[in-house]
Enzyme design. Structure first.
Site, PDB file in Angstrom:
ATOM      1  N   GLY A  39      44.862 -21.032   2.420  1.00  0.00           N
ATOM      2  CA  GLY A  39      46.134 -20.957   3.137  1.00  0.00           C
ATOM      3  C   GLY A  39      46.299 -22.189   3.993  1.00  0.00           C
ATOM      4  CD  GLU A  41      51.040 -22.552   7.441  1.00  0.00           C
ATOM      5  OE1 GLU A  41      52.239 -22.821   7.298  1.00  0.00           O
ATOM      6  OE2 GLU A  41      50.378 -21.906   6.598  1.00  0.00           O
ATOM      7  CE1 TYR A 108      48.767 -20.136  -3.879  1.00  0.00           C
ATOM      8  CE2 TYR A 108      49.764 -20.934  -5.909  1.00  0.00           C
ATOM      9  CZ  TYR A 108      49.032 -21.166  -4.763  1.00  0.00           C
ATOM     10  OH  TYR A 108      48.547 -22.422  -4.507  1.00  0.00           O
ATOM     11  CE1 TYR A 109      48.581 -11.659  -9.530  1.00  0.00           C
ATOM     12  CE2 TYR A 109      46.956 -13.271  -8.816  1.00  0.00           C
ATOM     13  CZ  TYR A 109      47.606 -12.600  -9.823  1.00  0.00           C
ATOM     14  OH  TYR A 109      47.284 -12.873 -11.137  1.00  0.00           O
ATOM     15  CG  ASN A 172      51.821 -27.909   2.432  1.00  0.00           C
ATOM     16  OD1 ASN A 172      51.332 -28.881   1.854  1.00  0.00           O
ATOM     17  ND2 ASN A 172      51.132 -27.205   3.312  1.00  0.00           N
ATOM     18  CG  ASP A 259      46.185 -27.620   3.874  1.00  0.00           C
ATOM     19  OD1 ASP A 259      47.390 -27.915   3.993  1.00  0.00           O
ATOM     20  OD2 ASP A 259      45.777 -26.748   3.082  1.00  0.00           O
ATOM     21  CG  ASP A 295      41.400 -23.857  -0.887  1.00  0.00           C
ATOM     22  OD1 ASP A 295      40.923 -24.214  -1.980  1.00  0.00           O
ATOM     23  OD2 ASP A 295      42.380 -23.098  -0.786  1.00  0.00           O
TER      24      ASP A 295
END
Length: 324
Positions: A39, A41, A108-109, A172, A259, A295
Site C-alpha cells: 500500500g 501510503e 487487486y481485491y 500514483n 514510495d 514492497d
C-alpha cells in the site's frame, strides 16, 4: 546538521493492503503464497520511520487477521498506528502478485474495503485530528483519491481547509481505478499540494505531457518532483530546478520503489537538506527497494547514506547498488 524533528513530524493517510506473493508460474497453478504488507501510503510511512522520522499512518482496517498483521508490521517498523480505525464489518484489502516469465502482475481485491470507507468525517476523529495538528508534513496519493468517492472527498477537505502542515501528494496514477470516473478531484488535490511527486511515464498518460516545465505550470505546486524511472529525478521550484541521475541498480522487483523514493525525498525535506541531497536520498532509498523482492526494504546504512549524500557527482555516477 539536520534540523531536529517534532514528536510527529509526518503523517501518511491512505490504504494498506496485504500482499500475497506467489511462486513463479501462473496464478492458477500456485499453491503457496508469501504474505507481506503493501500500500503506497503505508510504504512511505515505513520508509520515513526507517530514516528516523517520527511518523504516523492513518487509515481504516478490517477487524480481521490481515488488519491485525498490518498493525503489527507497521508498529514493528516504528510507525505510530494510534490513528487507525478498525471496522467490525468491512475487510482489509489485499492484492496478489503473480510472477510468470520474469514479469509481475498484480491482482487487486480492494472494492468495499475498510479503507475505502474513509470520508470527510474521518478527519474529525480525535486521534486523527490530534496527529494532523502535530504534523509538519502530511503525505497521500492519487490511489486514495481513487478508491472511493468518500475518500476523495476526505482528501479534498484535507487539502482545502486551513492547515499548518505541508501537503505532499504522489500522483500514483492507476487508470483501472479511475475507469469511468472523473479525475477532476485528483487534479484539485494536486493543485492544492505543496509538494507533488509524479513519474514522467504516468504524467504522459494522466496529463498528456511529461515536459517538466509544462507540468509545473499546469499543476501549480510549490515543489514538483518529476521522476524518470531509472534515468533521473528533477525538482522544479519557483527559483529554479535541480536534477540528479538515478543510481545503477541490479533490479529484483520494481514495486514499491516510487514510495521509497518519496520517503527519502520527504525525509530530506523535513531535515531541510540541500535539494540535491534530497534527490540523492530519494534515489538511495528507492535503490534499496529495487534490490529486494518485497514492497519495502531497510534503507542503506547511515554511514553509506552519509558518504553518498556528500560525494562528488563523479563518485555518485560510478556507484552501483546490488542485492544485500
Amino acid at each position: 546538521m539536520p534540523e531536529p524533528l517534532p514528536e510527529t513530524a509526518a503523517v501518511c493517510i491512505g490504504e494498506a493492503m496485504i500482499m500475497l506473493a506467489g511462486g513463479p508460474g501462473a496464478l492458477a497453478d500456485v499453491e503457496t503464497f508469501r504474505r507481506s504488507v503493501g500500500g503506497a501510503e503505508c510504504n512511505v510511512a515505513g520508509g520515513l520511520a526507517a530514516l528516523g522520522v517520527p511518523t504516523a499512518w492513518i487509515s481504516r482496517l478490517g477487524d480481521d487477521g490481515f488488519g491485525q498483521h498490518v498493525l503489527r508490521d507497521l508498529q514493528q517498523r516504528g510507525v505510530d498506528v494510534g490513528g487507525v480505525e478498525v471496522d467490525a464489518v468491512l475487510p482489509t484489502a489485499l492484492y496478489v502478485k503473480e510472477s510468470e516469465d520474469g514479469r509481475s502482475r498484480m491482482h487487486y481485491y480492494r472494492t468495499g474495503s475498510a479503507a475505502a470507507a474513509m470520508d470527510p468525517a474521518f478527519l474529525d476523529r480525535p486521534a486523527v485530528r490530534e496527529r494532523l495538528e502535530q504534523a509538519r508534513l502530511v503525505h497521500t496519493t492519487g490511489i486514495t483519491a481513487a478508491i472511493s468517492a468518500s475518500s476523495a472527498e476526505m482528501l479534498e477537505r484535507l487539502a482545502t481547509e486551513p492547515r499548518s502542515f505541508m501537503l505532499s501528494v504522489d500522483l500514483n496514477w492507476r487508470p483501472m481505478l479511475w475507469r469511468d470516473k472523473d479525475p477532476a478531484p485528483l487534479w484539485r488535490l494536486l493543485k492544492a499540494a505543496d509538494i507533488v511527486l509524479i513519474g514522467a511515464d504516468e504524467a504522459e498518460v494522466f496529463a498528456g505531457t511529461s515536459d517538466p516545465d509544462e507540468l509545473y505550470e499546469r499543476l501549480g505546486a510549490k515543489t514538483l518532483v518529476v521522476k524518470d524511472d531509472a534515468h533521473t529525478a528533477m525538482v522544479l521550484e519557483q527559483d529554479g530546478r535541480h536534477e540528479v541521475p538515478a543510481l545503477s541498480v541490479d533490479v529484483v522487483e520494481t514495486v514499491g520503489a516510487g514510495d521509497a523514493f518519496a520517503a527519502g525525498f520527504l525525509t530530506g525535506t523535513l531535515q531541510e537538506l540541500p535539494m540535491v541531497q534530497r534527490l540523492r536520498l530519494g534515489h538511495l532509498t528507492a535503490a534499496a527497494v529495487l534490490t529486494a523482492p518485497e514492497d519495502h526494504a531497510p534503507p542503506p546504512a547511515p554511514e553509506v547514506r552519509e558518504r553518498l549524500l556528500n560525494c562528488s557527482d563523479e563518485e555518485w555516477a560510478a556507484t552501483k547498488i546490488g542485492p544485500a
